[in-house]
Design a protein around this motif. Structure first.
Motif, short mmCIF file in Angstrom:
data_model
loop_
_atom_site.label_atom_id
_atom_site.label_comp_id
_atom_site.label_asym_id
_atom_site.label_seq_id
_atom_site.Cartn_x
_atom_site.Cartn_y
_atom_site.Cartn_z
N VAL B 23 0.88 -0.80 0.23
CA VAL B 23 -0.22 -0.11 -0.13
C VAL B 23 0.59 1.47 -0.05
O VAL B 23 1.04 2.63 -0.72
N LEU B 105 -8.02 1.56 -0.87
CA LEU B 105 -5.78 1.37 -0.21
C LEU B 105 -4.66 2.65 -1.13
O LEU B 105 -4.45 2.97 -0.70
N THR B 106 -6.02 2.88 -1.97
CA THR B 106 -4.51 3.60 -3.03
C THR B 106 -5.33 4.63 -3.77
O THR B 106 -4.91 5.97 -3.57
#
Lengths: 252, 223
Positions: B23, B105-106
């Protein structure tokens, strides 16, 4: 007779038909392009040119506009075959979509290329980030993506289906290109391309444009069928009819 | 149905948090790319203010794409994905859950880090708020469209490069309107709402069609 149509969905029976059609399409290509370009170059002199010699370069239109049309049409046709292949699981339609992609990419490139040469004298630049130019460039990338994805997957069945799905997703680009010049507010998006309207084109110019377009269609048929024949031979190489064909010489 | 969605979402988040470097790599990639541009083109205030919106968006596209490769890859390798396809649950729902996890997460970290980037590029407070709003609407679209590409290129040699070739052209509309919104916020007379509305429309359209398309792509890749 009615049910006979489906016979041609089999590569083995379509192969000889395609072989017989190809010369016809090539002849039609030659005739249409000759007529269209002759008419365009010699029978439409006074519209924008004549005394104003600067404007003679507008004749690029006879290649530029038909190839831009073809680039979009061929994409739609390719998606059509890809969708038929996904729905009915017919091998030949995937091969057809596969055979169309390079011709479509060539026409897209031709539209961009001739556009650059037209843009230089008329806009003073080879390239501008005009909405239509940009979307046409994206279409070119879509063709390249289709070809790249297909050639990256070894399993033909998966390659066909994956590339078909990608082509369908990319279909969103076609209406974008088509309507990209119809900008509602010129302050919001400045388009260098003018709005196009077929009814406002002078008769002679329209005639030669349509003749060249028809010629390009015939060219597409001819090249797609030629490519299709070689795809059929490659994929069906293990079948008996291909072996018979090779043993019996190049009859078909 | 909702329970399945939560289940897959939480599973993916837990798995990702066990391996935090994955991550963080994406996030730091974003920060580094954004920091490289001033070094390349010069550090004058005005230049940076003009470049800022575009650079942030291009970096966001690349960062989102960098992580896409992993969206289905791990599950594909250990066979979990096949099990998911075989379950009675609608595959597009499971895919949507995985995409949501991917975005959390991104994409979300990029939204949260945006003020820092805005500072680097001397953007005004208005521009930073607009940038966060645009990223909030735009990055989910990137994850959704990207999932189609990730599913299509699953398990291929050189899949990562191919993925960028397939997906980046489709990202262009988001880039144009996302960066457009931030640029417009710098002009007094301009209204940023149309840009945000269009980004919202992209999001709705992508939410509707992308899970279907990516589940179809997954089925093609797995069979």
């Amino acid at each position: 007779m009615a049910s006979n149509w489906f016979r041609f969905a089999a590569p083995a029976s379509f192969y000889p038909i395609a072989g017989r059609l190809i010369p016809v399409f090539w002849i039609l290509t030659g005739v249409c392009l000759l007529v269209g370009l002759y008419w365009g170059f010699f029978q439409t002199p006074d519209q924008l040119g004549g005394s104003n010699a600067q404007k003679e370069y507008y004749r690029i239109i006879f290649i530029h506009v038909p190839s831009a049309w073809m680039s979009m049409w061929l994409y739609v046709v390719m998606v059509g075959w890809a969708a038929i292949g996904l729905v009915f699981n017919t091998r030949l339609s995937f091969m057809m979509a596969n055979a169309i992609a390079p011709t479509g990419a060539i026409f897209t490139f031709l539209a961009l290329w001739t556009g650059a040469f037209w843009g230089r004298p008329s806009w003073g630049t080879y390239w501008d980030w005009d909405p239509r130019l940009t979307t046409e460039l994206i279409l070119f990338f879509m063709y390249i993506g289709y070809i790249a994805l297909h050639s990256a997957i070894d399993d033909t069945r998966r390659a066909d289906r994956a590339a078909a799905l990608l082509a369908i997703v990319g279909l969103v680009m076609v209406p974008l290109i088509f309507w990209s010049v119809n900008c509602p507010d010129p302050n919001q998006c400045a388009a260098l391309h003018q709005r196009s309207d077929l009814t406002q084109i002078e008769g002679n110019i329209l005639f030669s444009m349509l003749a060249v377009t028809f010629g390009f269609w015939m060219y597409s048929f001819a090249t797609v069928l030629m490519r299709l024949r070689s795809i059929i031979l490659t994929r069906e190489a293990d079948n008996t009819w291909v072996r018979d064909l090779l043993v019996g010489g190049h009859r078909a | 149905m909702l329970r399945v969605f939560w289940c897959v979402l939480l599973r993916d988040l837990t798995l990702a948090l066990r391996r935090r470097t994955d991550v963080l790599t994406t996030l730091f990639f974003f920060i580094i790319v954004v920091s490289l541009f001033p070094l390349g083109v010069g550090t004058e205030r005005q230049v940076l203010q003009i470049l800022g919106p575009g650079v942030v968006w291009v970096a966001a596209l690349l960062a989102s794409m960098l992580a896409l490769e992993r969206l289905f890859a791990a599950d594909y390798e250990d066979g979990t994905l096949e099990q998911m396809v075989l379950t009675a649950q609608p595959l597009s729902l499971l895919v949507l859950a995985k995409i949501t996890a991917h975005w959390l997460l991104t994409g979300l970290p990029l939204v949260l880090i945006a003020p820092l980037v805005g500072m680097q590029y001397h953007l005004s407070n208005d521009a930073i708020v607009t940038m966060m709003a645009a990223l909030l609407l735009g990055t989910p679209v990137l994850s959704l469209i990207g999932a189609i590409g990730a599913a299509l290129t699953l398990g291929l040699r050189g899949g990562g490069i191919l993925l960028s070739l397939l997906i980046l052209p489709l990202y262009i509309p988001v880039l144009v309107y996302g960066a457009g919104a931030v640029t417009a916020s710098g002009i007094d007379m301009a209204d940023t709402r149309p840009y945000l509305a269009l980004l919202g429309a992209f999001l709705v359209a992508a939410l509707t069609f992308a899970p279907l398309a990516s589940s179809a792509a997954l089925k093609i890749s797995i069979e």
